[in-house]
Scaffold this motif. Structure first.
Motif, PDB file in Angstrom:
ATOM      1  N   ILE A 186      42.729  68.320  28.133  1.00 38.33           N
ATOM      2  CA  ILE A 186      42.990  67.379  29.226  1.00 38.33           C
ATOM      3  C   ILE A 186      42.648  67.996  30.574  1.00 38.33           C
ATOM      4  O   ILE A 186      42.020  67.354  31.426  1.00 38.33           O
ATOM      5  CB  ILE A 186      44.461  66.919  29.179  1.00 38.33           C
ATOM      6  N   VAL A 187      43.047  69.243  30.782  1.00 34.24           N
ATOM      7  CA  VAL A 187      42.760  69.905  32.062  1.00 34.24           C
ATOM      8  C   VAL A 187      41.256  70.041  32.280  1.00 34.24           C
ATOM      9  O   VAL A 187      40.747  69.813  33.383  1.00 34.24           O
ATOM     10  CB  VAL A 187      43.452  71.280  32.122  1.00 34.24           C
ATOM     11  N   VAL A 188      40.524  70.396  31.228  1.00 40.08           N
ATOM     12  CA  VAL A 188      39.066  70.524  31.352  1.00 40.08           C
ATOM     13  C   VAL A 188      38.438  69.171  31.684  1.00 40.08           C
ATOM     14  O   VAL A 188      37.569  69.073  32.559  1.00 40.08           O
ATOM     15  CB  VAL A 188      38.470  71.100  30.044  1.00 40.08           C
ATOM     16  N   LEU A 189      38.877  68.124  31.007  1.00 40.00           N
ATOM     17  CA  LEU A 189      38.328  66.791  31.267  1.00 40.00           C
ATOM     18  C   LEU A 189      38.667  66.322  32.683  1.00 40.00           C
ATOM     19  O   LEU A 189      37.831  65.705  33.355  1.00 40.00           O
ATOM     20  CB  LEU A 189      38.853  65.790  30.241  1.00 40.00           C
ATOM     21  N   VAL A 190      39.884  66.595  33.142  1.00 40.64           N
ATOM     22  CA  VAL A 190      40.264  66.216  34.509  1.00 40.64           C
ATOM     23  C   VAL A 190      39.401  66.948  35.522  1.00 40.64           C
ATOM     24  O   VAL A 190      38.936  66.360  36.510  1.00 40.64           O
ATOM     25  CB  VAL A 190      41.762  66.497  34.748  1.00 40.64           C
ATOM     26  N   ALA A 191      39.185  68.252  35.298  1.00 42.83           N
ATOM     27  CA  ALA A 191      38.341  69.029  36.206  1.00 42.83           C
ATOM     28  C   ALA A 191      36.915  68.473  36.238  1.00 42.83           C
ATOM     29  O   ALA A 191      36.314  68.316  37.311  1.00 42.83           O
ATOM     30  CB  ALA A 191      38.327  70.499  35.788  1.00 42.83           C
TER      31      ALA A 191
END
Length: 225
Positions: A186-191
């Motif tokens: 999720i963090v990678v996709l948000v970034a």
């Protein structure tokens, strides 16, 4: 060998590192990544939903890290643990409510326009990844509600074939997926989503003229807003 006169020496030097730096600077210009001004339509509440979603995600990461460090016994038997667990739970509600509002606002605003299709795809993928994150978090609570949901979900997952690789009754598996694999995804996709928004800019409302465009004129020559 002397550098070309029309190109600064630094633009040709550096080997592969210089080429990589120039490529990054061309694709990710700082003026787009860290803008100092935004169009006036960004003041609309429609453009705030995504920011609230990110704020809720940050709180989920903070509260979830505390819960993971202290463990199930703490959030079941400690007053402070129960409080942090409830904050984590309500953070999930805020996260999903505003993420869905953001998704629908961007859908009806045709946010994939002007070369933003990849931004839209990443945001949609983020929504679908968040669903199993919420599910594994729910069954990781280790209370009666979680056990009931896990038992019923077992039959559904077995019928779909997913039960061969994931069992909701396996606490260690569900807990590990919830606190490591899915949050990192999720963090990678948000970034990636934020970087794409910064590169392409915030999508214009439907019918709004492009930035810097002259106002449209009517048939009588009068300028229209």
């Amino acid at each position: 060998m002397s550098a070309r006169q029309d190109v600064a020496p630094d633009d040709q030097a550096g080997g592969w590192t210089g080429a990589a730096r120039r490529s990054i600077a061309q694709r990710l210009p700082l003026d787009e990544l860290l803008p100092t001004q935004q169009p006036s339509y960004v003041r609309s509440w429609t453009y705030v939903f995504g920011v609230v979603t990110i704020a809720a995600l940050i709180w989920l990461l903070v509260s979830g890290s505390i819960l993971a460090l202290r463990g199930p016994q703490w959030w079941h038997h400690s007053t402070t643990g129960k409080y942090v667990n409830s904050l984590h739970y309500w953070g999930v509600q805020v996260f999903f409510v505003f993420m869905v509002l953001h998704l629908w606002a961007m859908f009806w605003g045709a946010a994939w326009r002007d070369g933003r299709s990849l931004t839209w795809v990443i945001g949609t993928a983020l929504f679908f990844v968040s669903i199993p994150a919420a599910f594994t978090g729910y069954i990781s609570q280790q209370n009666f509600d979680a056990q009931w949901i896990a038992v019923n979900a077992k039959d559904a997952l077995n019928a779909s074939g997913i039960g061969a690789v994931f069992s909701p009754l396996n606490f260690g598996q569900a807990y590990g997926i919830h606190v490591v694999l899915l949050p990192v995804t999720i963090v990678v996709l948000v970034a990636m989503h934020i970087v794409m928004v910064r590169i392409k800019g915030v999508v214009r409302p439907i019918g709004a003229p492009p930035p810097g465009a002259a106002p449209a004129s009517g048939a009588d020559g009068e300028q229209r807003p």
